[in-house]
Scaffold this motif. Structure first.
Motif, PDB file in Angstrom:
ATOM      1  N   GLU A  25       0.815  -1.218   0.000  1.00 43.11           N
ATOM      2  CA  GLU A  25       0.000   0.000   0.000  1.00 43.11           C
ATOM      3  C   GLU A  25       0.844   1.263   0.000  1.00 43.11           C
ATOM      4  N   MET A  26       2.017   1.241   0.636  1.00 42.49           N
ATOM      5  CA  MET A  26       2.870   2.421   0.610  1.00 42.49           C
ATOM      6  C   MET A  26       3.568   2.566  -0.742  1.00 42.49           C
ATOM      7  N   ILE A  27       3.515   1.513  -1.548  1.00 44.21           N
ATOM      8  CA  ILE A  27       4.033   1.568  -2.918  1.00 44.21           C
ATOM      9  C   ILE A  27       2.950   2.054  -3.871  1.00 44.21           C
ATOM     10  N   ASP A  28       1.748   1.479  -3.784  1.00 45.17           N
ATOM     11  CA  ASP A  28       0.684   1.727  -4.753  1.00 45.17           C
ATOM     12  C   ASP A  28      -0.238   2.882  -4.394  1.00 45.17           C
ATOM     13  N   GLN A  29      -0.432   3.125  -3.097  1.00 46.65           N
ATOM     14  CA  GLN A  29      -1.364   4.180  -2.680  1.00 46.65           C
ATOM     15  C   GLN A  29      -0.844   4.893  -1.429  1.00 46.65           C
ATOM     16  N   PRO A  30       0.308   5.544  -1.544  1.00 46.22           N
ATOM     17  CA  PRO A  30       0.912   6.174  -0.371  1.00 46.22           C
ATOM     18  C   PRO A  30       0.061   7.263   0.263  1.00 46.22           C
ATOM     19  N   GLU A  31      -0.717   7.996  -0.553  1.00 48.29           N
ATOM     20  CA  GLU A  31      -1.530   9.079   0.010  1.00 48.29           C
ATOM     21  C   GLU A  31      -2.578   8.525   0.972  1.00 48.29           C
ATOM     22  N   GLU A  32      -3.204   7.421   0.584  1.00 45.99           N
ATOM     23  CA  GLU A  32      -4.208   6.821   1.466  1.00 45.99           C
ATOM     24  C   GLU A  32      -3.565   6.269   2.726  1.00 45.99           C
ATOM     25  N   THR A  33      -2.401   5.663   2.595  1.00 43.45           N
ATOM     26  CA  THR A  33      -1.695   5.143   3.756  1.00 43.45           C
ATOM     27  C   THR A  33      -1.397   6.265   4.741  1.00 43.45           C
ATOM     28  N   VAL A  34      -0.882   7.365   4.240  1.00 41.10           N
ATOM     29  CA  VAL A  34      -0.560   8.508   5.100  1.00 41.10           C
ATOM     30  C   VAL A  34      -1.822   9.040   5.781  1.00 41.10           C
ATOM     31  N   LYS A  35      -2.909   9.131   5.037  1.00 41.66           N
ATOM     32  CA  LYS A  35      -4.173   9.641   5.589  1.00 41.66           C
ATOM     33  C   LYS A  35      -4.620   8.830   6.804  1.00 41.66           C
TER      34      LYS A  35
END
Length: 263
Positions: free
Chosen positions: A114-124
């Protein structure tokens, strides 16, 4: 009778399947018959199979115990296979676990990609969890994972994403992926055959890094043998139950773990 009604209104008595009795008030455990030291360093791991593979939280506790760590370490895991931070948040179990008990550290382990493919969502969702962890009086630790086999991203780039998140949250980073990469470049295989999960050496590395994060000490000299007496065989315990670490390999892993934590 009035006292009984009052107790029912204020507290919830729960009896677990294995005989654990808990009394909760306003959503927090106020009394329990769990056997654990009162002054323990208490850690909640929130994650998925990258964390629970080979019983890594329990392995961390065994490492701490073998080194005579004081206060003693208590670890718990909350999560499910394949879950992202968003899924943990939406499901609600992890949030409830944060609120119900006293923790010194809460480890957030994002799903392997997830930090590779969707980092913005992970951070959120890491921000959401971090606010709750701070309210609970605990410290957030970010589990810096390794790059799964075949993914077109360098470990340095992935680690920097985790490091940036940790800086934003003023959280600790457990840079397991960095140590993992160094050991693999040195010829040591840390993956199980699937190329995603850790083998025994990989889980041992994670446990050594977490011990060093929680206590600020080197794991050198820690146990590298683990007695396993699980009643139900599980595929995620196969390496723990069947593989063995020799002393020389264990020491190399211990030193690699301490080196990345010191940096």
């Amino acid at each position: 009778m009035k006292k009984l009604v009052l107790l029912s209104a204020l507290c919830l008595l729960l009896v677990g399947a294995q005989g654990t009795i808990e009394i909760r008030k306003n959503g927090r455990v106020v009394a329990s018959n769990r056997e654990e030291p009162a002054n323990a360093v208490r850690v909640l791991f929130i994650g998925n199979s990258l964390t629970f593979w080979n019983e890594m939280p329990w392995m961390t506790r065994r490492i701490a115990g073998s080194l005579g760590a004081q206060p003693p370490l208590v670890t718990e895991f909350n999560g499910m296979g394949g879950a992202t931070l968003r899924q943990h948040w939406d499901r609600g179990n992890a949030l409830r676990a944060i609120r119900e008990r006293r923790w010194d550290f809460v480890v957030l382990q994002p799903q392997s990609t997830e930090m590779i493919d969707q980092p913005e969502e992970t951070v959120k969702y890491a921000r959401f969890f971090d606010r709750e962890i701070d309210r609970a009086g605990a410290k957030t630790v970010i589990f810096g994972t390794w790059v799964p086999a075949g993914r077109p991203i360098s470990q340095a780039a992935l680690t920097e994403r985790y490091a940036s998140l940790a800086r934003e949250l003023s959280a600790r980073l457990a840079p397991i992926g960095t140590a993992w990469d160094a050991l693999r470049r040195d010829g040591r295989d840390l993956f199980d055959p699937g190329g995603v999960h850790p083998n025994l050496k990989g889980s041992y590395l994670a446990a050594c890094v977490f011990y060093s994060i929680f206590y600020g000490k080197s794991p050198q000299g820690a146990t590298h043998t683990f007695e396993t007496k699980f009643d139900v065989p599980e595929s995620d315990r196969a390496d723990l139950e069947n593989d063995r670490l020799d002393a020389a390999t264990a020491e190399v892993i211990q030193l690699a773990a301490w080196e990345v934590v010191q940096k």
